[in-house]
Design a protein around this motif. Structure first.
Motif, PDB file in Angstrom:
ATOM      1  N   GLY A  43       1.472   5.080   9.666  1.00 19.30           N
ATOM      2  CA  GLY A  43       0.804   5.906   8.678  1.00 19.30           C
ATOM      3  C   GLY A  43      -0.689   6.076   8.871  1.00 19.30           C
ATOM      4  O   GLY A  43      -1.279   7.039   8.377  1.00 19.30           O
ATOM      5  N   ALA A  96       6.808  -0.410   5.624  1.00 20.93           N
ATOM      6  CA  ALA A  96       5.950   0.653   5.090  1.00 20.93           C
ATOM      7  C   ALA A  96       5.307   0.235   3.774  1.00 20.93           C
ATOM      8  O   ALA A  96       4.116   0.493   3.542  1.00 20.93           O
ATOM      9  N   THR A 116       4.929   9.562  -0.204  1.00 21.90           N
ATOM     10  CA  THR A 116       5.361  10.360   0.942  1.00 21.90           C
ATOM     11  C   THR A 116       5.959   9.480   2.028  1.00 21.90           C
ATOM     12  O   THR A 116       7.071   9.720   2.504  1.00 21.90           O
ATOM     13  N   ALA A 117       5.220   8.422   2.423  1.00 19.39           N
ATOM     14  CA  ALA A 117       5.686   7.550   3.505  1.00 19.39           C
ATOM     15  C   ALA A 117       6.922   6.757   3.111  1.00 19.39           C
ATOM     16  O   ALA A 117       7.862   6.615   3.902  1.00 19.39           O
ATOM     17  N   TYR A 151       1.409   8.079  18.262  1.00 22.94           N
ATOM     18  CA  TYR A 151       2.272   7.946  17.079  1.00 22.94           C
ATOM     19  C   TYR A 151       3.689   8.440  17.371  1.00 22.94           C
ATOM     20  O   TYR A 151       4.681   7.824  16.944  1.00 22.94           O
ATOM     21  N   GLN A 156       1.346   6.991  -1.196  1.00 17.17           N
ATOM     22  CA  GLN A 156       2.355   6.207  -0.486  1.00 17.17           C
ATOM     23  C   GLN A 156       3.776   6.703  -0.765  1.00 17.17           C
ATOM     24  O   GLN A 156       4.700   6.353  -0.029  1.00 17.17           O
ATOM     25  N   CYS A 175       5.592   0.330  11.797  1.00 16.23           N
ATOM     26  CA  CYS A 175       5.384   0.713  10.398  1.00 16.23           C
ATOM     27  C   CYS A 175       4.203   0.008   9.755  1.00 16.23           C
ATOM     28  O   CYS A 175       3.622   0.529   8.806  1.00 16.23           O
ATOM     29  N   SER A 195       9.627  14.831   1.555  1.00 17.91           N
ATOM     30  CA  SER A 195       9.519  13.808   2.602  1.00 17.91           C
ATOM     31  C   SER A 195      10.836  13.056   2.788  1.00 17.91           C
ATOM     32  O   SER A 195      11.148  12.603   3.890  1.00 17.91           O
TER      33      SER A 195
END
Length: 508
Positions: free
Chosen positions: A382, A318, A155-156, A277, A153, A377, A18
């Motif tokens: 997400g 995020a 990943t984000a 998105y 989380q 964000c 990611s």
């Protein structure tokens, strides 16, 4: 408890996957001027005349947006790959795409071929499409259920860190100079090699080993490694019991899912949220931040440093979203995020239009861009992925994520390709297009989206039942038309056996 192996697997997996997706979103922004000059010089050397402005804009738009086409390919091919090779091995093998892409892009200037750069962007997109599906799958299957959300989380957050890193390395003092921009793309090799070296020493997903490879011994050892304890019989039993229930159903194809009346509005809602998105305009800001700040009247030498603030704001927002989503819920964050984006896009349009009349308006433009990023964000950034997992049963999720991924990458491609032309045609009013999309998305979600926080699948289905014009009982019958098992067949499947050639366990 967070075992050392669990932390290493999460950090290494996210850093080589990611992180690279976020990095490649922003890395093309800083060297845009130098790369366009390289395109023009290459064209002139080949054909004896300079490329016209419209062709150069088209070439650059293709370079930026072709990344999404590769991502679409990766999202389509990832399912058979993870099934055959496993989750961890897919992440390791995926580094072949990343290293190949890095070599093509970093050597394109030396070879005098802009086609190498475009081809490298496509291959890097394939890497991103595979990793953004395989990584969340791997992390969710190796983590204890108590911390699965926190681990997810990674990943984000690493996407945001990748964006920020691309901005830092693009500074003039580092790789943002004309002679150094190829190093920006060559840097992709570092995370890829780290992942390729570290991950092979960590276990495969224990769920994959147990349910798909039927290797109880290796699955137990993987559980022991990731959970940091010797007795993992409870975890093994839990997975086997889950497998017994899932074997009573059959995976639903995309066509079957689209034909299922009981989830019609769920599918439509996923398409709308995933489309908004990407089409809400945030990727346009990442791809063309320097141009936007230049239009806002910011001094050219100051732009790279102002751009750093966008990546920092995204990372903080995020993290904030991950902390509050289980308290505030999905609905207010998603609708509120789109609503705030409408407001700040409108103010940004006014400030860009009148910036020559008042000296402080360029600073208002910067604030609006940062506010748009933060608004995105905290909600839309997400939650669409969360909703896709919550709307559908286990057997429907692969098809649902395939639909969501297709909409996601196609919309990403459209924004990257069309935004320069929208900006050229509408000038300072270009962001009103994105404001209209955000407003339409917020309005739809306000009337259609139920709150899904702390609700079971059946409760979410009941919330959609009236709109789908079916009762909850009919939904249960319509999920798998023509594929309902007889009671005798279900009873015979109640006992599940897993045989790895050494041991045989029965869960009743």
């Amino acid at each position: 408890n967070w075992s050392g192996s669990l932390i290493i697997a999460s950090l290494t997996g996210a850093f080589g996957s990611s992180f690279l997706y976020g990095y490649n979103l922003s890395v093309v922004n800083a060297p845009a001027v130098h790369i366009k000059k390289f395109y023009n010089e290459t064209w002139e050397r080949r054909y004896g005349f300079s490329v016209d402005e419209s062709t150069l804009t088209l070439l650059w738009s293709i370079t930026v947006s072709i990344f999404a086409i590769g991502g679409l390919v990766g999202a389509i091919i990832v399912t058979p790959i993870v099934k055959f090779f496993g989750r961890k091995c897919t992440l390791v093998l995926n580094n072949v795409f990343a290293v190949t892409a890095a070599l093509l892009m970093s050597l394109s200037s030396l070879a005098g071929s802009f086609e190498m750069l475009i081809l490298g962007r496509i291959i890097m997109g394939v890497d991103a499409g595979i990793s953004l599906s395989a990584l969340p799958m791997y992390l969710s299957e190796i983590s204890p259920k108590e911390i699965r959300g926190s681990l997810g989380q990674f990943t984000a957050i690493f996407i945001c860190i990748g964006v920020f890193t691309g901005q830092v390395l693009g500074l003039p003092e580092i790789f943002g100079q004309e002679s150094r921009w190829p190093y920006l793309f060559g840097a992709i090799i570092v995370p890829s090699l780290i992942q390729a070296v570290v991950l092979p020493f960590l276990p495969e997903s224990p769920r994959y080993l147990l349910l798909e490879k039927h290797n109880t011994r290796k699955a137990e050892k993987a559980f022991q490694t990731f959970l940091g304890k010797d007795d993992v019989s409870h975890e093994v039993e839990e997975v086997l019991a889950e497998s017994r229930v899932q074997r009573n159903t059959k995976l639903v194809s995309i066509l079957q899912l689209l034909r299922t009346r009981a989830v019609r509005w769920q599918v439509f809602t996923v398409v709308v949220t995933m489309g908004c998105y990407q089409l809400c305009g945030l990727n346009a800001i990442w791809y063309y931040t320097n141009n936007i700040f230049s239009e806002a009247g910011i001094n050219h030498e100051t732009i790279p440093y102002v751009t750093l603030s966008t990546g920092a704001v995204e990372t903080v927002a995020a993290v904030f979203s991950g902390l509050v989503i289980e308290r505030l819920g999905r609905r207010p964050l998603l609708i509120g995020g789109f609503g705030l984006m409408v407001v700040f896009f409108a103010v940004l349009t006014v400030s860009l239009t009148l910036q020559e009349t008042v000296y402080w308006l360029p600073y208002l433009s910067i604030f609006c861009i940062l506010a748009v990023i933060a608004s995105f964000c905290i909600g839309p950034g997400g939650i669409p992925f969360v909703l896709t997992g919550e709307f559908f049963q286990q057997s429907q999720r692969p098809a649902a994520f395939m639909i969501a991924g297709t909409v996601n990458w196609l919309s990403n491609f459209a924004v990257g390709l069309l935004f320069p032309f929208i900006q050229g045609g509408l000038q300072t009013y270009c962001f009103l297009v994105f404001a209209a999309i955000c407003f339409a998305g917020a309005t739809y979600l306000f009337f259609v989206l139920p709150e899904t926080k702390n609700k079971t699948f059946n409760e979410i289905s009941q919330a959609f039942a009236k709109r789908n014009k079916v009762s909850l009982e009919m939904q249960e019958m319509n999920h798998y038309p023509g594929e309902r098992k007889s009671s005798a067949e279900q009873e015979s499947n109640f006992t599940s056996s897993v045989d790895n050639g050494e041991t045989k366990k029965e869960i009743v």
